[in-house]
Design a protein around this motif. Structure first.
Motif, short mmCIF file in Angstrom:
data_model
loop_
_atom_site.label_atom_id
_atom_site.label_comp_id
_atom_site.label_asym_id
_atom_site.label_seq_id
_atom_site.Cartn_x
_atom_site.Cartn_y
_atom_site.Cartn_z
N PHE A 24 0.94 -1.40 -0.37
CA PHE A 24 -0.14 0.08 -0.34
C PHE A 24 0.75 1.29 -0.11
N SER A 25 1.80 1.25 0.92
CA SER A 25 2.98 2.28 1.26
C SER A 25 3.44 2.61 -0.51
N ILE A 26 4.27 1.46 -1.09
CA ILE A 26 4.34 2.16 -2.12
C ILE A 26 3.79 2.26 -3.49
N ALA A 27 2.68 1.81 -3.70
CA ALA A 27 1.06 2.60 -4.80
C ALA A 27 0.88 3.49 -3.83
N LEU A 28 0.79 4.14 -2.71
CA LEU A 28 0.47 5.08 -2.32
C LEU A 28 1.28 6.67 -2.52
N ARG A 29 2.80 6.12 -2.38
CA ARG A 29 3.76 7.62 -2.41
C ARG A 29 4.09 7.58 -4.60
N ILE A 30 3.52 5.86 -5.38
CA ILE A 30 3.28 6.23 -6.30
C ILE A 30 2.07 6.87 -6.99
N LEU A 31 1.16 6.83 -6.68
CA LEU A 31 -0.08 7.45 -7.49
C LEU A 31 -0.50 8.49 -5.98
N GLY A 32 -0.28 8.57 -5.13
CA GLY A 32 -0.37 9.85 -4.62
C GLY A 32 -1.89 10.15 -4.35
N ASP A 33 -2.72 8.80 -4.50
CA ASP A 33 -3.83 8.45 -3.88
C ASP A 33 -4.56 7.78 -3.90
N ARG A 34 -5.32 7.45 -1.92
CA ARG A 34 -5.35 6.40 -1.60
C ARG A 34 -6.36 5.39 -1.85
N PHE A 35 -7.77 5.88 -2.70
CA PHE A 35 -8.22 4.93 -2.77
C PHE A 35 -7.67 4.36 -4.55
N LEU A 36 -7.39 4.73 -4.79
CA LEU A 36 -6.55 4.11 -6.33
C LEU A 36 -5.12 3.23 -5.72
N ALA A 37 -4.16 3.80 -4.35
CA ALA A 37 -3.78 3.08 -4.17
C ALA A 37 -4.48 1.10 -3.40
N GLU A 38 -4.91 1.43 -3.21
CA GLU A 38 -6.14 1.31 -2.66
C GLU A 38 -6.77 -0.59 -3.34
N GLU A 39 -7.05 0.17 -4.41
CA GLU A 39 -7.11 -0.64 -5.35
C GLU A 39 -6.07 -1.47 -5.85
N THR A 40 -4.98 -0.23 -5.75
CA THR A 40 -3.76 -1.23 -6.50
C THR A 40 -3.36 -2.85 -5.78
N ALA A 41 -3.62 -2.56 -4.21
CA ALA A 41 -3.05 -3.53 -3.42
C ALA A 41 -3.98 -4.21 -3.69
N GLN A 42 -4.72 -3.97 -3.65
CA GLN A 42 -5.77 -5.50 -4.07
C GLN A 42 -5.20 -6.57 -5.65
N ASP A 43 -5.06 -5.65 -6.16
CA ASP A 43 -4.72 -6.28 -7.20
C ASP A 43 -3.59 -7.32 -7.52
N VAL A 44 -2.47 -6.15 -7.21
CA VAL A 44 -1.10 -6.87 -6.59
C VAL A 44 -1.99 -8.09 -6.10
N PHE A 45 -2.41 -8.49 -4.30
CA PHE A 45 -2.89 -9.11 -3.53
C PHE A 45 -3.24 -10.72 -4.57
N VAL A 46 -4.71 -9.71 -5.67
CA VAL A 46 -4.56 -10.95 -6.25
C VAL A 46 -3.90 -11.89 -7.04
N GLU A 47 -2.91 -10.68 -7.93
CA GLU A 47 -2.08 -11.23 -8.43
C GLU A 47 -1.59 -12.59 -7.70
N LEU A 48 -1.15 -12.50 -6.77
CA LEU A 48 0.20 -12.91 -5.52
C LEU A 48 -0.58 -14.14 -4.75
N HIS A 49 -2.25 -14.64 -5.50
CA HIS A 49 -2.51 -15.23 -4.75
C HIS A 49 -2.20 -16.35 -6.59
N ALA A 50 -2.99 -15.90 -7.17
CA ALA A 50 -2.33 -17.00 -8.37
C ALA A 50 -0.90 -17.25 -8.38
N LYS A 51 0.44 -16.67 -8.52
CA LYS A 51 1.27 -16.48 -8.81
C LYS A 51 1.68 -17.98 -7.45
N LEU A 52 1.22 -18.07 -5.83
CA LEU A 52 2.06 -18.32 -5.08
C LEU A 52 3.16 -19.51 -4.81
N ASP A 53 2.79 -20.39 -6.02
CA ASP A 53 3.13 -21.71 -5.94
C ASP A 53 4.36 -21.62 -7.00
#
Length: 174
Positions: A24-53
């Motif tokens: 979230f911190s990385i996304a927030l500092r790049i985007l400067g928008d809390r809502f977009l940072a939260e969405e981006t973090a969610q997307d990243v963790f969805v992608e992590l779940h798919a790549k975990l193995d």
């Protein structure tokens, strides 16, 4: 009766708890928008779940999360630039001190309002490099890996961006 989570799901939950603030911190500092940072973090963790193995170690997970977060954040900026009606207003940056868990702005020089605005006005690559280096405390090598660019390019971006920030801050303060 609560269903029993398998080991993979428990592992994923633990990884999320351990790394959600970093992502979230990385996304927030790049985007400067809390809502977009939260969405981006969610997307990243969805992608992590798919790549975990595919991820081999804790270090690999951290490296992967940083890299994907940077790239997804840059993708969001590109999307936003194609749709100017949702452009970021630098004057309305969130209070980064609260998200970072800091008690006072004196602990982080990038927290002053003027500097946040100047950093937010930088082009995305420069803003990302500076944020990763000085706010996320990543090494030049780690930034180069996360942004898929040569180390010399990262150093060059840092040097030029710091010069530009000094010039802009001098104008702002005088």
């Amino acid at each position: 009766m609560t269903p029993v989570l398998n080991a993979r799901e428990q592992s994923f939950g633990t990884l999320m708890l351990e790394h959600q603030s970093m992502v979230f911190s990385i996304a927030l500092r790049i985007l400067g928008d809390r809502f977009l940072a939260e969405e981006t973090a969610q997307d990243v963790f969805v992608e992590l779940h798919a790549k975990l193995d595919e991820l081999e170690s804790a270090e690999h997970v951290v490296h992967w999360l940083r890299r994907v977060t940077v790239h997804r954040s840059i993708d969001r900026i590109r999307q936003r630039n194609r749709r100017p009606e949702v452009a970021m207003d630098a004057a309305e940056l969130p209070e980064v001190a609260v998200e970072a868990g800091l008690n006072s702005e004196t602990r982080d020089p990038l927290l002053s309002r003027q500097l946040r605005q100047v950093v937010a006005s930088l082009p995305v690559t420069q803003r990302t490099v500076v944020s990763l280096r000085y706010q996320e405390d990543m090494s030049v090598d780690e930034i180069a890996e996360a942004m898929s660019m040569p180390v010399a390019t990262v150093k060059s971006h840092l040097r030029r961006t710091l010069e530009l920030l000094r010039e802009k801050m001098t104008r702002v303060l005088h």
